[in-house]
Design an enzyme around this catalytic site. Structure first.
Site, mmCIF file in Angstrom:
data_model
loop_
_atom_site.group_PDB
_atom_site.id
_atom_site.type_symbol
_atom_site.label_atom_id
_atom_site.label_comp_id
_atom_site.label_asym_id
_atom_site.label_seq_id
_atom_site.Cartn_x
_atom_site.Cartn_y
_atom_site.Cartn_z
ATOM 1 N N VAL A 15 -21.252 4.084 12.451
ATOM 2 C CA VAL A 15 -21.845 4.941 11.409
ATOM 3 C C VAL A 15 -22.662 6.073 12.028
ATOM 4 O O VAL A 15 -22.522 7.238 11.667
ATOM 5 C CB VAL A 15 -22.716 4.106 10.462
ATOM 6 C CG1 VAL A 15 -23.458 5.002 9.496
ATOM 7 C CG2 VAL A 15 -21.835 3.126 9.690
ATOM 8 N N PHE A 46 -21.070 5.636 2.880
ATOM 9 C CA PHE A 46 -19.907 5.065 2.186
ATOM 10 C C PHE A 46 -18.654 5.348 3.019
ATOM 11 O O PHE A 46 -17.612 5.725 2.514
ATOM 12 C CB PHE A 46 -19.770 5.676 0.782
ATOM 13 C CG PHE A 46 -20.949 5.374 -0.103
ATOM 14 C CD1 PHE A 46 -21.952 6.314 -0.283
ATOM 15 C CD2 PHE A 46 -21.097 4.132 -0.709
ATOM 16 C CE1 PHE A 46 -23.060 6.042 -1.081
ATOM 17 C CE2 PHE A 46 -22.204 3.853 -1.503
ATOM 18 C CZ PHE A 46 -23.201 4.801 -1.689
ATOM 19 N N CYS A 97 -18.748 -4.681 7.035
ATOM 20 C CA CYS A 97 -19.567 -4.349 5.865
ATOM 21 C C CYS A 97 -19.430 -5.320 4.712
ATOM 22 O O CYS A 97 -20.397 -5.957 4.326
ATOM 23 C CB CYS A 97 -19.243 -2.922 5.442
ATOM 24 S SG CYS A 97 -19.896 -1.755 6.631
ATOM 25 N N LYS A 133 -8.386 -4.173 9.499
ATOM 26 C CA LYS A 133 -7.526 -3.332 8.655
ATOM 27 C C LYS A 133 -6.890 -2.305 9.576
ATOM 28 O O LYS A 133 -7.276 -2.161 10.748
ATOM 29 C CB LYS A 133 -8.338 -2.663 7.553
ATOM 30 C CG LYS A 133 -9.349 -1.672 8.063
ATOM 31 C CD LYS A 133 -10.021 -0.958 6.907
ATOM 32 C CE LYS A 133 -10.325 0.451 7.268
ATOM 33 N NZ LYS A 133 -10.882 1.222 6.187
HETATM 34 C C1 UDX Z 1 -24.370 -0.304 11.201
HETATM 35 C C2 UDX Z 1 -24.674 -1.459 10.283
HETATM 36 O O1 UDX Z 1 -23.997 -2.593 10.821
HETATM 37 C C3 UDX Z 1 -24.158 -1.203 8.916
HETATM 38 O O2 UDX Z 1 -24.568 -2.221 8.028
HETATM 39 C C4 UDX Z 1 -24.743 0.061 8.429
HETATM 40 O O3 UDX Z 1 -24.121 0.376 7.189
HETATM 41 C C5 UDX Z 1 -24.557 1.185 9.418
HETATM 42 O O4 UDX Z 1 -24.966 0.840 10.738
HETATM 43 P P1 UDX Z 1 -22.299 0.130 12.593
HETATM 44 O O5 UDX Z 1 -22.495 1.545 12.979
HETATM 45 O O6 UDX Z 1 -20.923 -0.423 12.475
HETATM 46 O O7 UDX Z 1 -22.966 -0.176 11.217
HETATM 47 O O8 UDX Z 1 -23.165 -0.740 13.598
HETATM 48 P P2 UDX Z 1 -22.822 -0.970 15.109
HETATM 49 O O9 UDX Z 1 -21.405 -0.578 15.374
HETATM 50 O O10 UDX Z 1 -23.305 -2.327 15.369
HETATM 51 O O11 UDX Z 1 -23.730 0.114 15.843
HETATM 52 C C6 UDX Z 1 -25.111 0.002 15.841
HETATM 53 C C7 UDX Z 1 -25.615 0.745 17.104
HETATM 54 O O12 UDX Z 1 -27.032 0.753 17.129
HETATM 55 C C8 UDX Z 1 -25.154 0.045 18.391
HETATM 56 O O13 UDX Z 1 -24.515 1.002 19.209
HETATM 57 C C9 UDX Z 1 -26.458 -0.437 19.041
HETATM 58 O O14 UDX Z 1 -26.432 -0.366 20.446
HETATM 59 C C10 UDX Z 1 -27.450 0.563 18.465
HETATM 60 N N1 UDX Z 1 -28.817 0.090 18.461
HETATM 61 C C11 UDX Z 1 -29.093 -1.188 18.082
HETATM 62 C C12 UDX Z 1 -29.848 0.975 18.848
HETATM 63 O O15 UDX Z 1 -29.579 2.101 19.218
HETATM 64 N N2 UDX Z 1 -31.142 0.550 18.803
HETATM 65 C C13 UDX Z 1 -31.452 -0.732 18.458
HETATM 66 O O16 UDX Z 1 -32.638 -1.088 18.467
HETATM 67 C C14 UDX Z 1 -30.412 -1.633 18.096
HETATM 68 C C1 UDX Z 2 -15.973 -0.478 3.220
HETATM 69 C C2 UDX Z 2 -16.194 0.451 2.036
HETATM 70 O O1 UDX Z 2 -14.917 0.894 1.547
HETATM 71 C C3 UDX Z 2 -17.024 1.654 2.459
HETATM 72 O O2 UDX Z 2 -17.286 2.475 1.341
HETATM 73 C C4 UDX Z 2 -18.349 1.141 3.054
HETATM 74 O O3 UDX Z 2 -19.141 2.215 3.503
HETATM 75 C C5 UDX Z 2 -18.075 0.213 4.222
HETATM 76 O O4 UDX Z 2 -17.242 -0.874 3.802
HETATM 77 P P1 UDX Z 2 -14.428 -0.629 5.336
HETATM 78 O O5 UDX Z 2 -15.001 -1.995 5.406
HETATM 79 O O6 UDX Z 2 -14.411 0.248 6.540
HETATM 80 O O7 UDX Z 2 -15.221 0.207 4.176
HETATM 81 O O8 UDX Z 2 -12.901 -0.741 4.872
HETATM 82 P P2 UDX Z 2 -12.151 -0.829 3.465
HETATM 83 O O9 UDX Z 2 -11.066 0.146 3.510
HETATM 84 O O10 UDX Z 2 -13.091 -0.801 2.331
HETATM 85 O O11 UDX Z 2 -11.483 -2.317 3.545
HETATM 86 C C6 UDX Z 2 -12.345 -3.397 3.614
HETATM 87 C C7 UDX Z 2 -11.489 -4.654 3.684
HETATM 88 O O12 UDX Z 2 -10.842 -4.879 2.423
HETATM 89 C C8 UDX Z 2 -10.386 -4.621 4.740
HETATM 90 O O13 UDX Z 2 -10.325 -5.881 5.373
HETATM 91 C C9 UDX Z 2 -9.114 -4.388 3.918
HETATM 92 O O14 UDX Z 2 -7.996 -4.995 4.535
HETATM 93 C C10 UDX Z 2 -9.458 -5.109 2.622
HETATM 94 N N1 UDX Z 2 -8.778 -4.584 1.435
HETATM 95 C C11 UDX Z 2 -9.016 -3.307 1.030
HETATM 96 C C12 UDX Z 2 -7.945 -5.441 0.704
HETATM 97 O O15 UDX Z 2 -7.739 -6.600 1.091
HETATM 98 N N2 UDX Z 2 -7.363 -4.978 -0.432
HETATM 99 C C13 UDX Z 2 -7.574 -3.694 -0.882
HETATM 100 O O16 UDX Z 2 -7.005 -3.327 -1.915
HETATM 101 C C14 UDX Z 2 -8.419 -2.828 -0.127
#
Ligand code: UDX
Ligand code: UDX
Length: 434
Positions: A12, A154, A262, A322
């Site tokens: 993110v 999102f 998520c 996915k």
């Molecule tokens: C994260 C959350 O998991 C999700 O719920 C939220 O919506 C968006 O941020 P994601 O970006 O997938 O999603 O997390 P992740 O891929 O785990 O990356 C988090 C990053 O933060 C890692 O690179 C980690 O090293 C870093 N981090 C963690 C810091 O820079 N400082 C910290 O203290 C802890």
């Molecule tokens: C989701 C939300 O869509 C996004 O808005 C939020 O910020 C983060 O979480 P993501 O988890 O990256 O995004 O993927 P998404 O495309 O939503 O699929 C989530 C899971 O649902 C996947 O495992 C996918 O395989 C499954 N899925 C999705 C189904 O099984 N059926 C569907 O019709 C759609």
């Protein structure tokens, strides 16, 4: 043009920082993971996200995007500090906020100019107030001119850049409306609806949105399971339902259910918040239970069809949660593999992008170099993740390679009639045939 800092260069944070730079802002992305930052500086992405590498390179070249592990460097000129660190699930589902706390404390310890702190990570309702409290307490002696805004993301993995640049809406929440309006200006050029509300409501919009999407999926999976018993085809049911404008077709694809970083975490966290505050989240509990069962049902059907799983050779196509991502967090494929091996099956697998990560975290899963090697000598072949490259396979070659021509289409991505005509025993999800 504004000066932004993004704390947390994960899926993110990196997409958010890069896209804000692409809109013309000066952005510094921080991460505590030295290796991650040094790789990004060399143009090596920490995640597979289509198009991200190019946009990062363009903005680094344009001098708008920087990476650091130093909080001092990241915050020194920042007018906005986005917190995008991980918020993983804790022991019984609550969100672990230790990293959000660390980021808030760093801001309090370092910043000596007015700043807007923005929660981009998905955080439990009330976290915005909690972040404000941390900073206020820590700056008791030297009050800091700051405000907190909730700005939930999102983004879908695999389409994150598009989801940032062409959002359905931007949600902002704050107890300080001018601060929210300042953040709204960062999104002006995206010309999309911007809703400004209070902190808690904005935080709840994120959870309610993800929980609703997960609910749609568990709903259609429950309908699929009923279709299997009643001989109806859930793909046609979804089509017919989707033509109703009030329902819409999206997120009604029956299959192995949802995984990722998520939905599982956010639905669990929302249910946990509900219980913690004395309400019973019956629907959310059922949504999670149905999703868990989808993986088990796949194994049950395989056991029934093959007359037991011991020593059976089972090929699995797709490991990421996915398509178009290498993210394997809570991937249905991995749980199915685990359940199959628990019953003595011999499993092998292939994925277009996730092999390196799977080899690192699940070294005992035999990995093949292509789908045909997965099919070799297999008693059954499962499509677990509907990557495009699995949709037009050379099924004649697959048929010849397999010990028994039995295929389980975990994402209803294959053509049942076509495969049956070729002599396969085809099983989909909710296709009235199990
Ligand atoms: C994260 C959350 O998991 C999700 O719920 C939220 O919506 C968006 O941020 P994601 O970006 O997938 O999603 O997390 P992740 O891929 O785990 O990356 C988090 C990053 O933060 C890692 O690179 C980690 O090293 C870093 N981090 C963690 C810091 O820079 N400082 C910290 O203290 C802890
Ligand atoms: C989701 C939300 O869509 C996004 O808005 C939020 O910020 C983060 O979480 P993501 O988890 O990256 O995004 O993927 P998404 O495309 O939503 O699929 C989530 C899971 O649902 C996947 O495992 C996918 O395989 C499954 N899925 C999705 C189904 O099984 N059926 C569907 O019709 C759609």
């Amino acid at each position: 043009m504004s000066n932004l800092c993004v704390i947390g260069t994960g899926y993110v944070g990196l997409v958010t920082g890069t896209c804000f730079a692409d809109l013309g802002n000066q952005v510094i992305c921080l991460d505590i993971d030295e290796e991650r930052i040094s790789k990004v500086k060399q143009g090596i992405m920490p995640i597979y996200e289509p198009g991200l590498e190019q946009v990062v390179a363009q903005n680094v070249k344009a001098g708008r995007l920087f990476f650091t592990t130093s909080y001092e460097e990241a915050l020194k000129d920042a007018e906005f500090a986005f917190i995008a660190v991980g918020t993983p699930s804790g022991v019984d589902g609550e969100a672990d906020l230790q990293y959000v706390r660390a980021a808030a404390e760093a801001i309090a310890d370092i910043v000596d100019h007015p700043i807007v702190v923005i929660n981009k990570s998905t955080v439990p309702v009330g976290t915005g107030d909690w972040v404000a409290e941390i900073i206020t307490k820590r700056r008791n002696e030297r009050p800091l001119d700051f405000s907190v805004v909730s700005n939930p993301e999102f983004l879908r993995e695999g389409s994150a850049i598009n989801d940032f640049m062409v959002p359905d809406r931007v949600i902002l929440g704050s107890e300080n409306r001018p601060a929210a309006e300042k953040v709204a200006e960062l999104y002006q050029s995206l010309r999309c609806p911007i809703q400004i509300t209070d902190l808690r409501t904005a935080e709840m919009i994120k959870y309610a949105s993800n929980a609703f999407l997960a609910t749609r999926i568990s709903f259609i999976n429950e309908i699929a399971n009923i279709c299997e018993e009643l001989g109806a085809d859930v793909t046609e049911v979804a089509r017919g339902m989707g033509l109703d404008k009030r329902i819409g077709r999206a997120f009604l694809d029956a299959g192995l259910g949802w995984g990722g970083s998520c939905f599982p975490k956010d639905v669990k966290a929302l249910a946990h918040m509900a219980v913690l505050h004395g309400t019973q989240p019956q629907l959310l509990q059922a949504v999670m239970e149905i999703n868990r069962n989808q993986r088990r049902r796949m194994v049950m059907h395989l056991r029934k069809t093959l007359g037991g799983l011991n020593d059976k050779v089972i090929g699995v196509l797709g490991l990421s949660f996915k398509p178009n991502t290498d993210d394997i967090r809570d991937a249905p494929a991995l749980e199915v593999i685990h359940l199959l091996r628990n019953e003595g099956a011999v499993v092998k697998a292939y994925d277009p992008q996730a092999m390196e990560i799977v080899a690192k975290y699940y070294p005992t899963i035999p990995l093949c170099h292509d789908p045909y090697q997965v099919a070799e000598g297999a008693d059954a072949l499962i499509l677990a993740t509907e990557w495009n490259e699995f949709k037009q396979l050379d099924f004649k070659r697959i048929h010849q390679a397999m010990r028994q021509p039995v295929v389980f289409d975990g994402r209803n991505a294959w053509n049942a009639d076509h495969l049956r005509a070729m002599g396969f025993r085809y099983f989909g999800i909710g296709r009235g045939n199990l």
